[in-house]
Write an enzyme that holds these catalytic residues in place. Structure first.
Site, mmCIF file in Angstrom:
data_model
loop_
_atom_site.group_PDB
_atom_site.id
_atom_site.type_symbol
_atom_site.label_atom_id
_atom_site.label_comp_id
_atom_site.label_asym_id
_atom_site.label_seq_id
_atom_site.Cartn_x
_atom_site.Cartn_y
_atom_site.Cartn_z
ATOM 1 N N ARG A 1 0.849 -1.185 0.000
ATOM 2 C CA ARG A 1 0.000 0.000 0.000
ATOM 3 C C ARG A 1 0.888 1.239 0.000
ATOM 4 N NH1 ARG A 1 -2.002 -3.600 3.867
ATOM 5 N NH2 ARG A 1 -4.087 -4.445 3.414
ATOM 6 N N LYS B 1 -1.977 -2.904 7.997
ATOM 7 C CA LYS B 1 -3.174 -2.550 8.746
ATOM 8 C C LYS B 1 -3.214 -3.305 10.071
ATOM 9 C CE LYS B 1 -6.265 -1.226 4.972
ATOM 10 N NZ LYS B 1 -7.563 -1.498 4.295
ATOM 11 N N HIS C 1 -2.868 2.472 -5.738
ATOM 12 C CA HIS C 1 -3.589 1.216 -5.547
ATOM 13 C C HIS C 1 -3.687 0.426 -6.849
ATOM 14 C CE1 HIS C 1 -5.223 -0.426 -1.906
ATOM 15 N NE2 HIS C 1 -6.179 -1.026 -2.568
ATOM 16 N N HIS D 1 -3.777 -9.335 3.117
ATOM 17 C CA HIS D 1 -5.227 -9.481 3.267
ATOM 18 C C HIS D 1 -5.534 -10.457 4.396
ATOM 19 C CE1 HIS D 1 -6.176 -8.209 -1.157
ATOM 20 N NE2 HIS D 1 -6.049 -7.175 -0.345
ATOM 21 N N TYR E 1 -8.999 -10.666 -7.748
ATOM 22 C CA TYR E 1 -7.962 -10.573 -8.769
ATOM 23 C C TYR E 1 -7.930 -11.779 -9.706
ATOM 24 C CZ TYR E 1 -6.243 -6.836 -5.795
ATOM 25 O OH TYR E 1 -6.140 -5.680 -5.063
#
Length: 305
Positions: free
Chosen positions: A149, A173, A246, A272, A281
């Site tokens: 990211r 995250k 992104h 993720h 994807y």
């Protein structure tokens, strides 16, 4: 929020301590919960115990009437379902009125990505003889090589790069760390920039920065700054595409899967938490498989038609 401060603080502790949720996630949840509290106030409800299935259906209708997308409505309800689930666990309320609310499934948009030819064009127009050009080349190479990211890239520090193992340590995250490998193109670009261009950008600063990517003044490059750099790259390359950070993440995932990478490996590289986030994807991989099948299978096409 004031009448229900105690309940919100209980939920906040749950998000911070048990779920280890990111700050931005908590802020979103807070807005969702506050929005529901405002609805309760307008309906003259002063106790969370008063909320029943009919009240929830009424609230759901108001969310749709306000023009929110299906995705936003789903998020609102999911937040409140989680909120009430905790209240039931802590014996604040007897039941969860959001538990059996069904919502239409959101169709996940297919993420945009760059073709290899477009990337090659952008790479070829970067002037690597200047300090800023070396930085831009290293930035683009790293974003494409790792799929990180842009916020993770902006916070990357020199000590997070291990050139011997060709990996970077990223803080993602929820403050979750993960190691991501990078290839030779990214390695060469990073070494050139760090050993040459970055030193020029840092100049004679009395307190050297340990962030990898710097601006022209030698200060850490911001997320906004990275977005502007990518936009300028595209413009210089004469392309009409819109390149945001992104999109490079989407491109990384798509190209990896298209060239045989395992879905769970890509999930781990992207950071993720759920495999479903990575499965968006696989559309290109499916298209590629269909194309291969149509061209290779003897009975894929009926020549008599």
């Amino acid at each position: 929020m004031e009448p229900f401060t105690k309940e919100w603080l209980l939920y906040l502790d749950y998000l911070q301590i048990e779920k280890n949720a990111a700050k931005t996630t908590i802020q979103t949840y807070q807005k969702d919960v506050e929005h529901f509290f405002q609805f309760m106030y307008k309906e003259n409800m002063t106790r969370l115990q008063e909320v029943d299935h009919n009240i929830v259906r009424n609230y759901l209708s108001q969310l749709y009437e306000s023009g929110l997308s299906k995705r936003s409505v789903t998020r609102h309800i999911s937040t409140l379902r989680s909120f009430y689930k905790l209240l039931v666990r802590e014996a604040v309320v007897d039941s969860n009125p959001f538990q059996h609310i069904t919502l239409p499934k959101n169709s996940k948009p297919i993420p945009g990505f760059l073709f290899q030819e477009e990337l090659d064009t952008i790479f070829s127009t970067i002037d690597r003889t200047t300090a800023l050009g070396q930085r831009d080349a290293a930035l683009l190479e790293l974003l494409y090589a790792t799929g990180i990211r842009v916020s993770e890239c902006a916070s990357l520090k020199i000590e997070n790069i291990d050139f011997s193992l060709k990996t970077i340590l990223v803080l993602g995250k929820g403050d979750k760390e993960r190691y991501i490998p990078f290839g030779e193109f990214a390695e060469d670009a990073l070494k050139t920039y760090i050993n040459d261009g970055r030193n020029q950008l840092m100049g004679s600063k009395s307190i050297p920065s340990n962030f990898v990517f710097l601006n022209a003044k030698g200060s850490p490059l911001t997320v906004r700054g990275m977005r502007l750099i990518l936009s300028k790259m595209v413009k210089k390359a004469g392309l009409t595409i819109h390149l945001h950070p992104h999109k490079l993440r989407h491109t990384f995932a798509t190209h990896m899967l298209n060239n045989g990478a395992d879905l769970r490996a890509v999930q781990e590289l992207l950071g993720h938490s759920n495999l479903s986030s990575t499965q968006i994807y696989t559309h290109v991989t499916k298209d590629r498989l269909t194309s291969i099948y149509q061209s290779a299978h003897p009975r894929a096409k009926n020549s008599n038609k």
